[in-house]
Design a protein around this motif. Structure first.
Motif, PDB file in Angstrom:
ATOM      1  N   PHE A   1       0.834  -1.205   0.000  1.00 29.04           N
ATOM      2  CA  PHE A   1       0.000   0.000   0.000  1.00 29.04           C
ATOM      3  C   PHE A   1       0.871   1.259   0.000  1.00 29.04           C
ATOM      4  N   GLY A   2       1.958   1.227   0.780  1.00 28.84           N
ATOM      5  CA  GLY A   2       2.863   2.368   0.807  1.00 28.84           C
ATOM      6  C   GLY A   2       3.516   2.614  -0.540  1.00 28.84           C
ATOM      7  N   TYR A   3       3.883   1.547  -1.219  1.00 27.02           N
ATOM      8  CA  TYR A   3       4.493   1.675  -2.551  1.00 27.02           C
ATOM      9  C   TYR A   3       3.514   2.320  -3.530  1.00 27.02           C
ATOM     10  N   ARG A   4       2.284   1.840  -3.533  1.00 28.69           N
ATOM     11  CA  ARG A   4       1.294   2.369  -4.480  1.00 28.69           C
ATOM     12  C   ARG A   4       0.970   3.832  -4.199  1.00 28.69           C
ATOM     13  N   TYR A   5       1.066   4.220  -2.942  1.00 26.87           N
ATOM     14  CA  TYR A   5       0.839   5.633  -2.604  1.00 26.87           C
ATOM     15  C   TYR A   5       2.039   6.484  -3.012  1.00 26.87           C
ATOM     16  N   LEU A   6       3.241   5.990  -2.736  1.00 23.66           N
ATOM     17  CA  LEU A   6       4.451   6.761  -3.018  1.00 23.66           C
ATOM     18  C   LEU A   6       4.692   6.920  -4.507  1.00 23.66           C
ATOM     19  N   ILE A   7       4.355   5.912  -5.289  1.00 24.30           N
ATOM     20  CA  ILE A   7       4.626   5.946  -6.726  1.00 24.30           C
ATOM     21  C   ILE A   7       3.810   7.029  -7.425  1.00 24.30           C
ATOM     22  N   LEU A   8       2.736   7.479  -6.782  1.00 25.74           N
ATOM     23  CA  LEU A   8       1.917   8.541  -7.367  1.00 25.74           C
ATOM     24  C   LEU A   8       2.623   9.892  -7.337  1.00 25.74           C
ATOM     25  N   PHE A   9       3.573  10.060  -6.408  1.00 28.57           N
ATOM     26  CA  PHE A   9       4.196  11.362  -6.207  1.00 28.57           C
ATOM     27  C   PHE A   9       5.668  11.400  -6.610  1.00 28.57           C
ATOM     28  N   ASN A  10       6.354  10.267  -6.509  1.00 27.00           N
ATOM     29  CA  ASN A  10       7.789  10.283  -6.778  1.00 27.00           C
ATOM     30  C   ASN A  10       8.209   8.951  -7.388  1.00 27.00           C
ATOM     31  N   THR A  11       8.307   8.923  -8.689  1.00 23.17           N
ATOM     32  CA  THR A  11       8.683   7.686  -9.370  1.00 23.17           C
ATOM     33  C   THR A  11      10.187   7.453  -9.364  1.00 23.17           C
ATOM     34  N   LEU A  12      10.968   8.519  -9.176  1.00 19.95           N
ATOM     35  CA  LEU A  12      12.423   8.378  -9.197  1.00 19.95           C
ATOM     36  C   LEU A  12      12.951   7.718  -7.927  1.00 19.95           C
ATOM     37  N   PHE A  13      12.282   7.976  -6.804  1.00 22.96           N
ATOM     38  CA  PHE A  13      12.756   7.434  -5.531  1.00 22.96           C
ATOM     39  C   PHE A  13      12.545   5.926  -5.446  1.00 22.96           C
ATOM     40  N   VAL A  14      11.470   5.463  -6.048  1.00 22.64           N
ATOM     41  CA  VAL A  14      11.111   4.050  -5.943  1.00 22.64           C
ATOM     42  C   VAL A  14      11.954   3.242  -6.926  1.00 22.64           C
ATOM     43  N   LYS A  15      12.990   2.603  -6.410  1.00 20.38           N
ATOM     44  CA  LYS A  15      13.867   1.759  -7.205  1.00 20.38           C
ATOM     45  C   LYS A  15      13.910   0.365  -6.590  1.00 20.38           C
ATOM     46  N   CYS A  16      14.469  -0.559  -7.328  1.00 19.73           N
ATOM     47  CA  CYS A  16      14.535  -1.941  -6.852  1.00 19.73           C
ATOM     48  C   CYS A  16      15.329  -2.042  -5.557  1.00 19.73           C
ATOM     49  N   SER A  17      16.437  -1.314  -5.478  1.00 19.58           N
ATOM     50  CA  SER A  17      17.257  -1.352  -4.265  1.00 19.58           C
ATOM     51  C   SER A  17      16.504  -0.777  -3.071  1.00 19.58           C
ATOM     52  N   SER A  18      15.736   0.283  -3.304  1.00 18.10           N
ATOM     53  CA  SER A  18      14.962   0.892  -2.218  1.00 18.10           C
ATOM     54  C   SER A  18      13.882  -0.053  -1.717  1.00 18.10           C
ATOM     55  N   VAL A  19      13.194  -0.704  -2.648  1.00 21.47           N
ATOM     56  CA  VAL A  19      12.140  -1.654  -2.270  1.00 21.47           C
ATOM     57  C   VAL A  19      12.731  -2.821  -1.484  1.00 21.47           C
ATOM     58  N   THR A  20      13.880  -3.318  -1.928  1.00 18.46           N
ATOM     59  CA  THR A  20      14.528  -4.436  -1.236  1.00 18.46           C
ATOM     60  C   THR A  20      14.936  -4.056   0.183  1.00 18.46           C
ATOM     61  N   LEU A  21      15.474  -2.855   0.350  1.00 17.06           N
ATOM     62  CA  LEU A  21      15.881  -2.392   1.679  1.00 17.06           C
ATOM     63  C   LEU A  21      14.676  -2.246   2.607  1.00 17.06           C
ATOM     64  N   VAL A  22      13.566  -1.762   2.071  1.00 14.03           N
ATOM     65  CA  VAL A  22      12.353  -1.623   2.885  1.00 14.03           C
ATOM     66  C   VAL A  22      11.850  -2.997   3.322  1.00 14.03           C
ATOM     67  N   ILE A  23      11.864  -3.958   2.406  1.00 15.97           N
ATOM     68  CA  ILE A  23      11.430  -5.320   2.748  1.00 15.97           C
ATOM     69  C   ILE A  23      12.309  -5.903   3.851  1.00 15.97           C
ATOM     70  N   LEU A  24      13.618  -5.721   3.733  1.00 19.62           N
ATOM     71  CA  LEU A  24      14.540  -6.236   4.748  1.00 19.62           C
ATOM     72  C   LEU A  24      14.328  -5.547   6.091  1.00 19.62           C
ATOM     73  N   ALA A  25      14.060  -4.244   6.052  1.00 20.71           N
ATOM     74  CA  ALA A  25      13.838  -3.502   7.296  1.00 20.71           C
ATOM     75  C   ALA A  25      12.602  -4.010   8.028  1.00 20.71           C
ATOM     76  N   PHE A  26      11.550  -4.333   7.283  1.00 16.10           N
ATOM     77  CA  PHE A  26      10.340  -4.867   7.898  1.00 16.10           C
ATOM     78  C   PHE A  26      10.490  -6.342   8.254  1.00 16.10           C
ATOM     79  N   TYR A  27      11.437  -7.011   7.598  1.00 13.71           N
ATOM     80  CA  TYR A  27      11.633  -8.435   7.850  1.00 13.71           C
ATOM     81  C   TYR A  27      12.350  -8.696   9.171  1.00 13.71           C
TER      82      TYR A  27
END
Length: 211
Positions: free
Chosen positions: A134-160
């Motif tokens: 849900f956070g990804y889908r909200y963020l992608i509406l405002f900033n497509t440059l910030f959302v990268k594969c490395s960023s998504v992976t780091l977020v997953i690890l942080a929550f893991y």
């Protein structure tokens, strides 16, 4: 009148049916996310894969464990009990298929509790995965440059990490049947707590739970 053993078998069948359906659906979702995802949403498929894997493991572990009885803390009690009636029980009280492979390292009791801890781990992480999506889908509406594969992976690890810490430490809080049985009998004196209805375990002191 239905007996406790028959009730245990009914609950085990329910866990098997719903856990099996959940596992199959998540495997289908995993296949679609890996092989059929359009290029435009390839990055988002990483989150789908993360959820599908953890939720499929949750369903499989639920089949193995099949918790059918939980005694939550009462006003005058600081303990909690569980009865696990999973398919591992069919292989005997001293060992099971997976436990046999690790028989030199884990007793049957410890390995069942470890699987319960892993079940809580995968369950909590799959729920966190929904929040990340849900956070990804909200963020992608405002900033497509910030959302990268490395960023998504780091977020997953942080929550893991929090749920992984739970898996590593939480299982050590559970005690054997002989310790929790007097407490649970005091709360439910009329219930059948023989070994035929499942593996009885629990936490005798919730105030000292490690995680």
């Amino acid at each position: 009148m239905i007996t406790d053993v028959e009730l245990a078998n009914d609950f085990r069948a329910i866990h098997l049916i719903f856990g099996g359906i959940g596992s199959i659906l998540n495997l289908c979702l995993l296949y679609l996310a890996i092989f059929q995802t359009p290029k435009a949403i390839r990055l988002y498929s990483t989150l789908i894969i993360n959820f599908a894997v953890t939720d499929a493991l949750t369903c499989l572990l639920d089949i193995f464990i099949a918790i059918r009885f939980r005694v939550l803390p009462y006003p005058n009690e600081d303990s909690m009990a569980h009865i696990m009636n999973g398919v591992c029980k069919n292989f005997g009280l001293t060992t099971c298929v997976i436990g046999y492979w690790f028989g030199k390292l884990f007793s049957n009791y410890l390995f069942r509790i470890l699987r319960f801890s892993l079940y809580l781990h995968t369950l909590s992480h799959s729920i966190w995965s929904l929040l990340i999506s849900f956070g990804y889908r909200y963020l992608i509406l405002f900033n497509t440059l910030f959302v990268k594969c490395s960023s998504v992976t780091l977020v997953i690890l942080a929550f893991y990490l929090p749920s992984f810490l739970q898996a590593v430490t939480y299982w050590t809080n559970f005690v054997e049947r002989s310790e929790i049985l007097p407490i649970i009998k005091r709360v439910h004196p009329d219930y059948d707590f023989t070994e035929s209805v499942g593996l009885l375990t629990g936490i005798t002191d919730l105030s000292s739970v490690s995680v």
